[in-house]
Motif scaffolding. Structure first.
Motif, PDB file in Angstrom:
ATOM      1  N   GLU A 226       0.729  -1.209   0.538  1.00 45.61           N
ATOM      2  CA  GLU A 226       0.062  -0.313  -0.245  1.00 45.61           C
ATOM      3  C   GLU A 226       0.565   1.336  -0.316  1.00 45.61           C
ATOM      4  O   GLU A 226       1.780   1.225   1.072  1.00 45.61           O
ATOM      5  CB  GLU A 226      -1.009  -0.212   1.469  1.00 45.61           C
ATOM      6  N   THR A 227       0.097   1.763  -0.823  1.00 47.03           N
ATOM      7  CA  THR A 227       1.588   3.549  -0.605  1.00 47.03           C
ATOM      8  C   THR A 227       0.907   4.202  -0.170  1.00 47.03           C
ATOM      9  O   THR A 227      -0.002   4.542   0.865  1.00 47.03           O
ATOM     10  CB  THR A 227       0.514   4.290  -2.323  1.00 47.03           C
ATOM     11  N   THR A 228       2.172   4.489   1.005  1.00 48.36           N
ATOM     12  CA  THR A 228       2.044   5.860   2.021  1.00 48.36           C
ATOM     13  C   THR A 228       2.712   7.202   1.937  1.00 48.36           C
ATOM     14  O   THR A 228       3.289   6.916   0.797  1.00 48.36           O
ATOM     15  CB  THR A 228       2.955   4.632   3.144  1.00 48.36           C
ATOM     16  N   ILE A 229       1.518   8.481   2.188  1.00 47.87           N
ATOM     17  CA  ILE A 229       1.468   9.400   2.265  1.00 47.87           C
ATOM     18  C   ILE A 229       3.267   9.719   2.771  1.00 47.87           C
ATOM     19  O   ILE A 229       3.261   9.585   3.300  1.00 47.87           O
ATOM     20  CB  ILE A 229       0.637   9.990   2.965  1.00 47.87           C
ATOM     21  N   PRO A 230       4.289  10.715   1.147  1.00 51.28           N
ATOM     22  CA  PRO A 230       5.040  11.337   1.595  1.00 51.28           C
ATOM     23  C   PRO A 230       4.423  12.194   2.387  1.00 51.28           C
ATOM     24  O   PRO A 230       4.350  12.596   2.923  1.00 51.28           O
ATOM     25  CB  PRO A 230       5.716  11.620   0.805  1.00 51.28           C
ATOM     26  N   ARG A 231       6.055  12.253   3.731  1.00 47.72           N
ATOM     27  CA  ARG A 231       5.954  13.763   4.900  1.00 47.72           C
ATOM     28  C   ARG A 231       7.343  14.532   4.885  1.00 47.72           C
ATOM     29  O   ARG A 231       7.203  15.816   4.458  1.00 47.72           O
ATOM     30  CB  ARG A 231       5.418  13.178   5.572  1.00 47.72           C
ATOM     31  N   LYS A 232       8.633  14.275   4.031  1.00 48.43           N
ATOM     32  CA  LYS A 232      10.062  15.175   4.474  1.00 48.43           C
ATOM     33  C   LYS A 232      10.347  14.840   3.279  1.00 48.43           C
ATOM     34  O   LYS A 232       9.742  13.790   2.332  1.00 48.43           O
ATOM     35  CB  LYS A 232      10.848  14.280   5.190  1.00 48.43           C
ATOM     36  N   VAL A 233      11.165  15.970   2.945  1.00 51.78           N
ATOM     37  CA  VAL A 233      11.960  15.738   1.542  1.00 51.78           C
ATOM     38  C   VAL A 233      13.278  14.694   1.672  1.00 51.78           C
ATOM     39  O   VAL A 233      14.103  15.512   3.074  1.00 51.78           O
ATOM     40  CB  VAL A 233      12.513  17.114   1.363  1.00 51.78           C
ATOM     41  N   LEU A 234      13.873  14.053   0.621  1.00 48.61           N
ATOM     42  CA  LEU A 234      14.653  13.473   1.231  1.00 48.61           C
ATOM     43  C   LEU A 234      15.896  14.020   0.487  1.00 48.61           C
ATOM     44  O   LEU A 234      16.976  14.520   0.269  1.00 48.61           O
ATOM     45  CB  LEU A 234      14.235  12.180   0.947  1.00 48.61           C
ATOM     46  N   PHE A 235      15.601  14.630  -0.781  1.00 48.73           N
ATOM     47  CA  PHE A 235      16.459  15.107  -1.752  1.00 48.73           C
ATOM     48  C   PHE A 235      15.791  16.693  -2.397  1.00 48.73           C
ATOM     49  O   PHE A 235      15.484  16.648  -2.480  1.00 48.73           O
ATOM     50  CB  PHE A 235      16.903  13.960  -2.834  1.00 48.73           C
ATOM     51  N   HIS A 236      16.569  18.006  -2.338  1.00 52.49           N
ATOM     52  CA  HIS A 236      16.443  19.099  -3.119  1.00 52.49           C
ATOM     53  C   HIS A 236      17.246  19.331  -4.098  1.00 52.49           C
ATOM     54  O   HIS A 236      18.865  19.193  -3.953  1.00 52.49           O
ATOM     55  CB  HIS A 236      16.436  19.793  -1.856  1.00 52.49           C
ATOM     56  N   LEU A 237      17.158  19.200  -5.534  1.00 57.89           N
ATOM     57  CA  LEU A 237      18.266  18.744  -6.845  1.00 57.89           C
ATOM     58  C   LEU A 237      17.633  20.531  -7.528  1.00 57.89           C
ATOM     59  O   LEU A 237      16.331  20.466  -7.707  1.00 57.89           O
ATOM     60  CB  LEU A 237      17.300  17.491  -8.267  1.00 57.89           C
ATOM     61  N   ARG A 238      18.634  20.848  -7.795  1.00 55.44           N
ATOM     62  CA  ARG A 238      18.871  22.202  -8.518  1.00 55.44           C
ATOM     63  C   ARG A 238      19.950  22.625  -9.685  1.00 55.44           C
ATOM     64  O   ARG A 238      20.797  23.474  -9.568  1.00 55.44           O
ATOM     65  CB  ARG A 238      19.334  23.455  -6.835  1.00 55.44           C
ATOM     66  N   SER A 239      20.177  21.627 -10.059  1.00 53.09           N
ATOM     67  CA  SER A 239      20.914  21.475 -11.160  1.00 53.09           C
ATOM     68  C   SER A 239      20.633  21.887 -12.531  1.00 53.09           C
ATOM     69  O   SER A 239      21.140  22.958 -13.272  1.00 53.09           O
ATOM     70  CB  SER A 239      21.428  20.152 -11.313  1.00 53.09           C
ATOM     71  N   HIS A 240      19.115  22.383 -12.409  1.00 48.69           N
ATOM     72  CA  HIS A 240      19.179  23.429 -13.943  1.00 48.69           C
ATOM     73  C   HIS A 240      18.352  24.401 -13.929  1.00 48.69           C
ATOM     74  O   HIS A 240      18.563  24.872 -12.744  1.00 48.69           O
ATOM     75  CB  HIS A 240      16.895  22.466 -14.305  1.00 48.69           C
ATOM     76  N   ARG A 241      19.096  24.895 -14.809  1.00 44.69           N
ATOM     77  CA  ARG A 241      18.950  26.120 -15.273  1.00 44.69           C
ATOM     78  C   ARG A 241      17.842  27.255 -15.380  1.00 44.69           C
ATOM     79  O   ARG A 241      17.698  28.544 -16.040  1.00 44.69           O
ATOM     80  CB  ARG A 241      20.041  27.301 -16.029  1.00 44.69           C
TER      81      ARG A 241
END
Length: 539
Positions: A226-241
């Motif tokens: 069963e899918t659980t609802i995510p709550r926290k940020v694991l990674f924040h990816l900011r390489s795109h311009r």
């Protein structure tokens, strides 16, 4: 021999003192009325001349037609007997000599036209370019070639050649120097930006670890829970311009730690979004914005299409392009055929949707409708039918907003599917039930039957988010219990599929959230992307 140059520049008096020596050096050679005979050196030209002989005093460049003297610049005196290369050095104490005046006068450089692409020394100094008189070896200026062609005779060519060696430049007023310097800086920045991601270069092989991710390995041998609802940020990816248009996890479960992102910065990237959050490879195959890209079902290739009218199929293991096609419209969406993986369908800013065969590199079918743009494509019934979402809508009804096509015969099955006055920027298929979802510009998700006549459900409607003209995506969880959609205000909303109630709202991004994707194996991992250009991995 001293040279006097007339100019009128009242902007800055302090600049006269600092730039006087440079202008004097640049102008020493152009105000003379003497022509050097060919094949002779200045030192050997007048061996018997007396010291203190009279110098020519007529300078046309320092007087107006009425004979009045113009304001003059204070210039230092250089030794007229020294060679041209020594005029850039400090003067030495040597006897003054006089040159014969019976030669025809050469044309003055001050009356010639300065080329448009010329940048004077002051502009170079304004651009923070360090010049060294002893080691400066610049290519021949463009105005030298121009004056050479205009000056007849061997004597003129010799003097023009020496003028080019000394890099003599005409005087330019301060306002013009500043404008030329600013235009040069702007042109350089545009060239650098145009050369940023070099379009068409061969991408490098993808650096993928041969082992399966330790986070995914425990879930490969078991059924999806069963899918659980995510709550926290694991990674924040900011390489795109630039804005990120869409994201997709790799469809092969053993390689599903890789995430594909497509951006308006002319690139698409592959990330390790489960273990490290590191960018594995950046692909710069397009010269314009990349609007759509998809993993191949085998997980070893990526098909991309952009606003440069091109399509590319890239092998990730070798980094070589396997297929390149030229379309006659800008690509906004593309999908692989679910059964025959050598076929794909693409649409864009054109009335037609076209099916390509990778093996031949040609268009095999065309699906034409009276529309202007195709927004999204969705395959049904294992590839025998597909839906195209368009931008066509009328005042009374929105016929042709969603069109059902027969893939083999290119015939329309139905164009009376969605009867409300809104366009649908994205479509999503439910993984377990014969229904599909349509994101509408009416700020709600509509539910339709995936079997003809494709009726819309009047009971369930998923509301609460905002679209506002963005191409906001939506998706179902692998077990089909949750729906996720982005929002124009940056939020991420999760709904219960059965009850249409809101399960959770995540404060996702600062700008519009346009893409969402559930992980195919991990039950609590969600990826979102935004118009700001960042990607977040939630768990």
């Amino acid at each position: 021999m001293a040279s006097l140059v007339a100019y009128d520049d009242s902007e800055s008096e302090a600049e006269t003192e600092s730039m006087g020596s440079i202008n004097a050096v640049s102008q020493m050679k152009d105000t003379s009325d003497v022509v050097k005979p060919p094949g002779q050196d200045f030192a050997c030209e007048a061996p018997g001349m007396m010291e203190g002989a009279a110098l020519p005093t007529k300078h046309r460049s320092c007087e107006d037609p009425a004979g009045h003297c113009l304001p003059l610049v204070r210039l230092w005196r250089s030794d007229p007997g020294s060679c041209p290369s020594q005029r850039l050095q400090w003067p030495r104490t040597e006897p003054d000599v006089t040159f014969p005046t019976d030669k025809p006068p050469r044309p003055s450089l001050w009356t010639s036209h300065t080329p448009a692409g010329h940048v004077p020394l002051a502009a170079a100094r304004f651009s923070q370019v360090k010049l060294s008189w002893g080691t400066y070896n610049s290519p021949e200026p463009s105005f030298c070639a121009q004056t050479k062609s205009e000056t007849p005779g061997k004597n003129g060519n010799s003097l023009q050649r020496k003028r080019c060696e000394d890099c003599i430049v005409p005087y330019t007023p301060k306002r013009l120097r500043q404008s030329q310097a600013l235009s040069t800086e702007t042109g350089k920045s545009k060239d650098v930006e145009a050369q940023g991601p070099s379009a068409g270069r061969a991408p490098a092989p993808l650096c993928v670890a041969p082992r399966v991710s330790e986070f995914i390995q425990p879930y490969l041998d078991s059924q999806y829970k069963e899918t659980t609802i995510p709550r926290k940020v694991l990674f924040h990816l900011r390489s795109h311009r630039g804005p990120v248009n869409s994201i997709q996890w790799c469809p092969v479960f053993a390689k599903s730690h890789m995430l594909l992102s497509v951006s308006m910065d002319k690139t698409f990237k592959v990330w390790n979004a489960v273990d490290s959050g590191r960018c594995l490879q950046t692909y710069s195959l397009h010269s314009e914005a990349v609007r759509a890209a998809r993993w191949s079902p085998c997980g070893r290739r990526i098909l991309s299409g952009g606003f440069d009218f091109t399509l590319h199929l890239t092998d990730l293991e070798t980094g070589t392009p396997l297929f390149s096609g030229q379309s006659d419209f800008r690509i906004t969406t593309l999908k692989f055929h679910p059964k025959d993986h050598s076929l794909f369908v693409c649409g864009g800013f054109h009335p037609e949707v076209k099916a390509w065969d990778i093996r031949t590199g040609k268009v095999v079918r065309s699906y034409k409708a009276t529309i202007q743009q195709t927004l999204d494509i969705l395959f049904l019934q294992e590839g025998s039918e597909f839906l195209s979402s368009t931008d066509a809508s009328s005042r009374d009804s929105a016929d042709r907003t969603i069109i059902a096509w027969d893939f083999r015969s290119s015939a329309k099955i139905s164009n009376q599917i969605f009867h409300e006055r809104y366009t649908c920027p994205s479509l999503a298929l439910h993984p377990r039930e014969p229904v599909f979802l349509a994101q509408t510009n009416g700020n709600y998700l509509a539910l339709f039957s995936a079997v003809w006549p494709y009726r819309m459900s009047r009971r369930r409607r998923y509301e609460g988010h905002k679209v506002e003209g963005y191409s906001v995506g939506c998706e179902c969880s692998p077990d089909g219990d949750l729906l996720v959609t982005g929002s124009a205000d940056g939020r991420v909303l999760l709904y219960s599929f059965r009850t249409a109630s809101r399960a959770r709202t995540l404060p996702g991004h600062a700008q519009a959230c346009v893409g969402t994707a559930f992980h195919p194996v991990l039950p609590s991992v969600l990826a979102t992307c935004s118009w700001e250009g960042d990607i977040k991995i939630w768990h």
